[in-house]
Design an enzyme around this catalytic site. Structure first.
Site, PDB file in Angstrom:
ATOM      1  N   ASP A   1       0.821  -1.205   0.000  1.00  0.00           N
ATOM      2  CA  ASP A   1       0.000   0.000   0.000  1.00  0.00           C
ATOM      3  C   ASP A   1       0.858   1.259   0.000  1.00  0.00           C
ATOM      4  O   ASP A   1       0.341   2.369  -0.101  1.00  0.00           O
ATOM      5  CB  ASP A   1      -0.998   0.005   1.161  1.00  0.00           C
ATOM      6  CG  ASP A   1      -0.342   0.010   2.535  1.00  0.00           C
ATOM      7  OD1 ASP A   1       0.905   0.010   2.621  1.00  0.00           O
ATOM      8  OD2 ASP A   1      -1.083   0.014   3.543  1.00  0.00           O
TER       9      ASP A   1
ATOM     10  N   LYS B   1      -1.210  -9.521   3.069  1.00  0.00           N
ATOM     11  CA  LYS B   1      -0.560  -8.993   4.273  1.00  0.00           C
ATOM     12  C   LYS B   1      -1.503  -8.016   4.953  1.00  0.00           C
ATOM     13  O   LYS B   1      -2.187  -7.233   4.282  1.00  0.00           O
ATOM     14  CB  LYS B   1       0.754  -8.289   3.941  1.00  0.00           C
ATOM     15  CG  LYS B   1       1.480  -7.728   5.177  1.00  0.00           C
ATOM     16  CD  LYS B   1       2.807  -7.092   4.813  1.00  0.00           C
ATOM     17  CE  LYS B   1       2.646  -5.707   4.211  1.00  0.00           C
ATOM     18  NZ  LYS B   1       2.089  -4.725   5.200  1.00  0.00           N
TER      19      LYS B   1
ATOM     20  N   GLU C   1       8.645  -3.978  11.276  1.00  0.00           N
ATOM     21  CA  GLU C   1       9.052  -2.686  10.723  1.00  0.00           C
ATOM     22  C   GLU C   1       9.452  -1.715  11.824  1.00  0.00           C
ATOM     23  O   GLU C   1       8.726  -1.520  12.805  1.00  0.00           O
ATOM     24  CB  GLU C   1       7.933  -2.066   9.885  1.00  0.00           C
ATOM     25  CG  GLU C   1       8.328  -0.718   9.284  1.00  0.00           C
ATOM     26  CD  GLU C   1       7.368  -0.206   8.240  1.00  0.00           C
ATOM     27  OE1 GLU C   1       7.619   0.905   7.706  1.00  0.00           O
ATOM     28  OE2 GLU C   1       6.366  -0.889   7.949  1.00  0.00           O
TER      29      GLU C   1
END
Length: 306
Positions: free
Chosen positions: A63, A132, A201
């Site tokens: 995205d 995901k 992340e």
């Protein structure tokens, strides 16, 4: 029979054999053998072809395209239909890597039914192999529902770009003992729910390494150090095509932004100087055909054409 983990040219080896398709089992076997997993993002056909030729294990239709391709300030604006549009282009360009579609904001948060329906669209309409989604313990039941429908799910914890408003910006996560324990619990919850891998992340390296050691599924790091099972980066960052946001963890391997700008500037200058197109760039017409064309014109126009 052991999994085929070699990486021949995706276009085929010398005998014309087609390279094996990367699956979720391939990634799990690579983790078991200690072989690093490579993932990059793509949102169009030519990039997908280039990544396949480069031999990456997985392609994420992220995205992040909201920012690097559509010009939004964050990832919140991209829609499900836009994600599917780009995912279809990627699946037309790459056949060998594992293809993962990123569930956009509000495609899975409202209900498990919405999540399963939208996840299914990535496989059914866009040719993805998996999806995901962001979030830990609060989304374990959602993951469980998607997996129960036969759809592989990759988890994503740490910095969650879709929660940037809640997190107060793009900030490193897990720096306190309490936050670190929370991320570890999130990872275990996602693993228990059936995730085949987990993206970490913007997580401190020591914590990311510890989480990797504690779970039995591959971890894919982005800004999480070298102790994860593999790495993912946004391809636009790798190629130097996006400079509106420059995260510390993104390594630039080329500066194509400047290269492209220079090429386009040279085109403009050649056109303005009448240096392009040259004779080599034009098509010829047989002289007898031209004469026949002129002969059919009114006298005044024929004179101008001779």
């Amino acid at each position: 029979m052991p999994l085929q983990l070699s990486r021949p040219d995706p276009r085929g080896d010398r005998d014309g054999a087609v390279a094996p398709k990367t699956t979720v089992l391939t990634l799990q076997e690579k983790r078991r053998q200690g072989q690093p997993i490579t993932t990059l993002t793509a949102h169009d056909y030519p990039t997908a072809r280039a990544l396949e030729a480069a031999g990456v294990d997985a392609i994420l239709v992220g995205d992040s395209l909201a920012m690097v391709a559509l010009g939004h300030p964050d990832t919140l604006s991209v829609t499900m239909d836009e994600m599917l549009h780009h995912a279809r282009a990627v699946s037309r360009g790459a056949k060998t890597p594992l293809l993962v579609g990123d569930m956009p904001f509000m495609s899975y948060q409202a209900s498990s039914d919405d999540a399963v329906r939208n996840a299914g669209r990535f496989l059914q309409e866009a040719g993805m192999d998996a999806v995901k989604l962001e979030g830990g313990r609060p989304f374990a039941d959602t993951v469980r529902a998607i997996v129960r429908a036969g759809i592989p799910v990759q988890g994503h914890i740490g910095l969650r770009p879709q929660s940037v408003k809640e997190l107060g910006g793009f900030r490193v996560q897990g720096r306190t003992a309490g936050a670190a324990r929370g991320l570890l619990e999130d990872a275990h919850a996602l693993e228990d729910a059936g995730c085949f891998s987990i993206v970490l992340e913007a997580v401190p390296e020591r914590l990311a390494t510890y989480i990797t050691e504690q779970v039995q599924v591959p971890t894919i790091g982005i800004g999480a150090g070298a102790g994860t099972s593999g790495q993912v980066l946004v391809t636009a960052d790798v190629l130097g095509l996006y400079d509106a946001l420059a995260p510390r963890f993104a390594r630039r391997y080329a500066n194509l932004g400047e290269t492209i700008a220079g090429a386009l500037r040279a085109f403009r200058e050649d056109v303005e100087a009448r240096a392009f197109p040259a004779r080599d760039h034009a098509y010829a017409m047989p002289s007898d055909e031209w004469d026949a064309f002129v002969a059919g014109l009114p006298t005044r126009r024929a004179a101008a054409a001779r």
